[in-house]
Write a protein that holds these residues in place. Structure first.
Motif, PDB file in Angstrom:
ATOM      1  N   PRO A  97       0.805  -1.230   0.000  1.00 13.39           N
ATOM      2  CA  PRO A  97       0.000   0.000   0.000  1.00 13.39           C
ATOM      3  C   PRO A  97       0.831   1.270   0.000  1.00 13.39           C
ATOM      4  O   PRO A  97       0.449   2.259  -0.626  1.00 13.39           O
ATOM      5  CB  PRO A  97      -0.820  -0.128   1.290  1.00 13.39           C
ATOM      6  CG  PRO A  97      -0.045  -1.081   2.154  1.00 13.39           C
ATOM      7  CD  PRO A  97       0.579  -2.048   1.201  1.00 13.39           C
ATOM      8  N   LEU A  98       1.970   1.264   0.675  1.00 10.34           N
ATOM      9  CA  LEU A  98       2.808   2.465   0.715  1.00 10.34           C
ATOM     10  C   LEU A  98       3.444   2.738  -0.649  1.00 10.34           C
ATOM     11  O   LEU A  98       3.568   3.890  -1.079  1.00 10.34           O
ATOM     12  CB  LEU A  98       3.891   2.316   1.779  1.00 10.34           C
ATOM     13  CG  LEU A  98       3.414   2.120   3.215  1.00 10.34           C
ATOM     14  CD1 LEU A  98       4.605   1.977   4.159  1.00 10.34           C
ATOM     15  CD2 LEU A  98       2.538   3.288   3.653  1.00 10.34           C
ATOM     16  N   THR A  99       3.822   1.669  -1.324  1.00 12.69           N
ATOM     17  CA  THR A  99       4.419   1.812  -2.655  1.00 12.69           C
ATOM     18  C   THR A  99       3.398   2.352  -3.641  1.00 12.69           C
ATOM     19  O   THR A  99       3.679   3.274  -4.422  1.00 12.69           O
ATOM     20  CB  THR A  99       4.950   0.455  -3.142  1.00 12.69           C
ATOM     21  OG1 THR A  99       5.921  -0.039  -2.206  1.00 12.69           O
ATOM     22  CG2 THR A  99       5.585   0.575  -4.508  1.00 12.69           C
ATOM     23  N   GLU A 100       2.178   1.798  -3.607  1.00  9.12           N
ATOM     24  CA  GLU A 100       1.133   2.264  -4.516  1.00  9.12           C
ATOM     25  C   GLU A 100       0.767   3.720  -4.229  1.00  9.12           C
ATOM     26  O   GLU A 100       0.576   4.522  -5.152  1.00  9.12           O
ATOM     27  CB  GLU A 100      -0.099   1.378  -4.410  1.00  9.12           C
ATOM     28  CG  GLU A 100      -1.158   1.692  -5.451  1.00  9.12           C
ATOM     29  CD  GLU A 100      -2.247   0.631  -5.523  1.00  9.12           C
ATOM     30  OE1 GLU A 100      -2.935   0.565  -6.555  1.00  9.12           O
ATOM     31  OE2 GLU A 100      -2.421  -0.130  -4.542  1.00  9.12           O
ATOM     32  N   ALA A 101       0.696   4.076  -2.946  1.00  5.08           N
ATOM     33  CA  ALA A 101       0.372   5.453  -2.577  1.00  5.08           C
ATOM     34  C   ALA A 101       1.463   6.417  -3.043  1.00  5.08           C
ATOM     35  O   ALA A 101       1.174   7.520  -3.521  1.00  5.08           O
ATOM     36  CB  ALA A 101       0.193   5.557  -1.064  1.00  5.08           C
ATOM     37  N   ALA A 102       2.727   6.003  -2.927  1.00  7.51           N
ATOM     38  CA  ALA A 102       3.838   6.853  -3.375  1.00  7.51           C
ATOM     39  C   ALA A 102       3.813   7.028  -4.886  1.00  7.51           C
ATOM     40  O   ALA A 102       4.143   8.099  -5.410  1.00  7.51           O
ATOM     41  CB  ALA A 102       5.163   6.250  -2.930  1.00  7.51           C
ATOM     42  N   TRP A 103       3.421   5.993  -5.608  1.00 11.77           N
ATOM     43  CA  TRP A 103       3.303   6.083  -7.066  1.00 11.77           C
ATOM     44  C   TRP A 103       2.199   7.058  -7.450  1.00 11.77           C
ATOM     45  O   TRP A 103       2.378   7.924  -8.307  1.00 11.77           O
ATOM     46  CB  TRP A 103       3.023   4.689  -7.632  1.00 11.77           C
ATOM     47  CG  TRP A 103       3.098   4.593  -9.125  1.00 11.77           C
ATOM     48  CD1 TRP A 103       3.651   5.500  -9.980  1.00 11.77           C
ATOM     49  CD2 TRP A 103       2.621   3.509  -9.931  1.00 11.77           C
ATOM     50  NE1 TRP A 103       3.541   5.053 -11.281  1.00 11.77           N
ATOM     51  CE2 TRP A 103       2.919   3.841 -11.284  1.00 11.77           C
ATOM     52  CE3 TRP A 103       1.982   2.303  -9.642  1.00 11.77           C
ATOM     53  CZ2 TRP A 103       2.586   2.992 -12.328  1.00 11.77           C
ATOM     54  CZ3 TRP A 103       1.668   1.461 -10.691  1.00 11.77           C
ATOM     55  CH2 TRP A 103       1.962   1.798 -12.013  1.00 11.77           C
ATOM     56  N   LEU A 104       1.043   6.938  -6.796  1.00  9.33           N
ATOM     57  CA  LEU A 104      -0.078   7.833  -7.087  1.00  9.33           C
ATOM     58  C   LEU A 104       0.261   9.280  -6.747  1.00  9.33           C
ATOM     59  O   LEU A 104      -0.195  10.214  -7.414  1.00  9.33           O
ATOM     60  CB  LEU A 104      -1.315   7.386  -6.302  1.00  9.33           C
ATOM     61  CG  LEU A 104      -1.976   6.090  -6.780  1.00  9.33           C
ATOM     62  CD1 LEU A 104      -3.000   5.598  -5.761  1.00  9.33           C
ATOM     63  CD2 LEU A 104      -2.635   6.299  -8.142  1.00  9.33           C
ATOM     64  N   ALA A 105       1.079   9.456  -5.710  1.00 10.37           N
ATOM     65  CA  ALA A 105       1.460  10.808  -5.295  1.00 10.37           C
ATOM     66  C   ALA A 105       2.581  11.383  -6.146  1.00 10.37           C
ATOM     67  O   ALA A 105       2.905  12.566  -6.014  1.00 10.37           O
ATOM     68  CB  ALA A 105       1.871  10.802  -3.825  1.00 10.37           C
ATOM     69  N   GLY A 106       3.168  10.561  -7.007  1.00 10.84           N
ATOM     70  CA  GLY A 106       4.263  11.027  -7.849  1.00 10.84           C
ATOM     71  C   GLY A 106       5.618  10.973  -7.186  1.00 10.84           C
ATOM     72  O   GLY A 106       6.612  11.430  -7.752  1.00 10.84           O
ATOM     73  N   THR A 107       5.681  10.398  -5.975  1.00  9.07           N
ATOM     74  CA  THR A 107       6.960  10.273  -5.275  1.00  9.07           C
ATOM     75  C   THR A 107       7.833   9.203  -5.906  1.00  9.07           C
ATOM     76  O   THR A 107       9.059   9.321  -5.925  1.00  9.07           O
ATOM     77  CB  THR A 107       6.722   9.936  -3.793  1.00  9.07           C
ATOM     78  OG1 THR A 107       5.793  10.865  -3.251  1.00  9.07           O
ATOM     79  CG2 THR A 107       8.014   9.999  -3.008  1.00  9.07           C
ATOM     80  N   LEU A 108       7.196   8.145  -6.399  1.00 10.77           N
ATOM     81  CA  LEU A 108       7.891   7.086  -7.122  1.00 10.77           C
ATOM     82  C   LEU A 108       7.494   7.126  -8.587  1.00 10.77           C
ATOM     83  O   LEU A 108       6.329   7.394  -8.915  1.00 10.77           O
ATOM     84  CB  LEU A 108       7.531   5.702  -6.548  1.00 10.77           C
ATOM     85  CG  LEU A 108       8.096   5.297  -5.191  1.00 10.77           C
ATOM     86  CD1 LEU A 108       7.532   3.943  -4.789  1.00 10.77           C
ATOM     87  CD2 LEU A 108       9.615   5.239  -5.223  1.00 10.77           C
ATOM     88  N   SER A 109       8.429   6.841  -9.457  1.00 11.50           N
ATOM     89  CA  SER A 109       8.129   6.761 -10.889  1.00 11.50           C
ATOM     90  C   SER A 109       7.643   5.356 -11.235  1.00 11.50           C
ATOM     91  O   SER A 109       7.811   4.411 -10.456  1.00 11.50           O
ATOM     92  CB  SER A 109       9.374   7.086 -11.706  1.00 11.50           C
ATOM     93  OG  SER A 109      10.342   6.049 -11.571  1.00 11.50           O
ATOM     94  N   SER A 110       7.070   5.225 -12.416  1.00 10.75           N
ATOM     95  CA  SER A 110       6.616   3.909 -12.864  1.00 10.75           C
ATOM     96  C   SER A 110       7.777   2.931 -12.972  1.00 10.75           C
ATOM     97  O   SER A 110       7.636   1.747 -12.637  1.00 10.75           O
ATOM     98  CB  SER A 110       5.919   4.028 -14.219  1.00 10.75           C
ATOM     99  OG  SER A 110       4.775   4.834 -14.120  1.00 10.75           O
TER     100      SER A 110
END
Length: 280
Positions: A97-110
């Motif tokens: 869940p933290l990884t998916e949330a970071a992706w949605l927030a733009g903190t992590l790239s695809s």
């Protein structure tokens, strides 16, 4: 323009996006292309949760597909490999869940998310759930390649620390040795012959290196002995291609001395502060 489209289409946001894309003609410009690709990946990130729900409820059956991957291939035009990887990524992110949330927030790239999900195999899922916050703190500043390397190191450490499955037969002669920050973690399992050779080498090396008033623990003595054994091989290894006729019992004719390259400043030299190895 967007508000006008939404007013005209009601709640059909996808319809509005489709109309906008019809008028979208990016230039051969770095900023525009980067924004276009980031937008595509943002849409992909927002599609993960509904894709997961679609898959869990087996709604693909309503389209006469046998799986979500087949649905994406037939109805969305994805390649078989991309359809399968997207489905697997959506499933894995349920436990991240933290990884998916970071992706949605733009903190992590695809690219980073793909590196994370590709490295977290099924047998490591529970461990990653425990380590997720700590690993994200490490990989967020990295690029996709750096994230992949960090995740590979994490996998090696986890693999080395996993408890043996009592129902799974032990494999002979396997050894894991991985860097964790400035330290290394090791774990191994050896058959009778290999284990006896290693045990005898460490025993001889311990006896060869006595110390007055030795305060080392047995584990410390064994650790230093193992390093001495490995160091001896590094110093005296025999390169077969350079010396094919060297008799096995003899000392090799060609020594291969290791190199450690360090960097420091002239001020550090004057103050005798030491140096830093190239690899840190």
């Amino acid at each position: 323009m967007l508000l006008e489209l939404l007013d005209a289409l009601g709640t059909d946001v996808l319809g509005a996006l489709e109309l906008l894309v019809d008028h979208f003609e990016p230039a051969a410009h770095a900023d525009e292309l980067a924004r276009a690709y980031r937008l595509r990946e943002t849409i992909l990130a927002k599609s993960m949760e509904p894709t997961r729900a679609f898959d869990e409820m087996m709604l693909y059956q309503l389209t006469k597909a046998s799986s979500t991957a087949q649905f994406l291939e037939r109805c969305a035009g994805l390649s078989p490999a991309e359809a399968r990887s997207s489905t697997i990524m959506a499933r894995k992110l349920k436990a991240m869940p933290l990884t998916e949330a970071a992706w949605l927030a733009g903190t992590l790239s695809s690219g980073q998310v793909r590196a994370i999900t590709a490295n977290v195999k099924k047998q490591f899922a529970d461990r990653f759930r425990d380590d997720e916050a700590e690993m994200l703190a490490i990989v967020v500043p990295l690029d996709a390649k750096g994230t992949d390397l960090a995740m590979q190191k994490w996998v090696n450490v986890v693999q080395a620390s996993l408890d043996d499955d009592p129902e799974k037969p032990l494999r002979e002669d396997e050894f894991f040795h991985s860097a964790v920050g400035s330290r290394y973690v090791s774990n191994g399992n050896f058959g009778a012959v290999t284990g006896e050779i290693i045990d005898k080498a460490i025993e001889l090396c311990e006896a060869d290196n006595p110390r007055d008033k030795d305060t080392r623990s047995p584990a410390q003595r064994r650790g230093e002995a193992l390093a001495d054994v490995c160091g001896f091989y590094v110093d005296y290894q025999n390169r077969i291609t350079a010396d094919p006729d060297a008799p096995a019992p003899a000392v090799p004719k060609k020594r291969n001395w290791p190199q450690l390259i360090a960097v420091n400043t002239t001020d550090e030299l004057q103050r005798r502060q030491g140096a830093q190895l190239i690899n840190g």
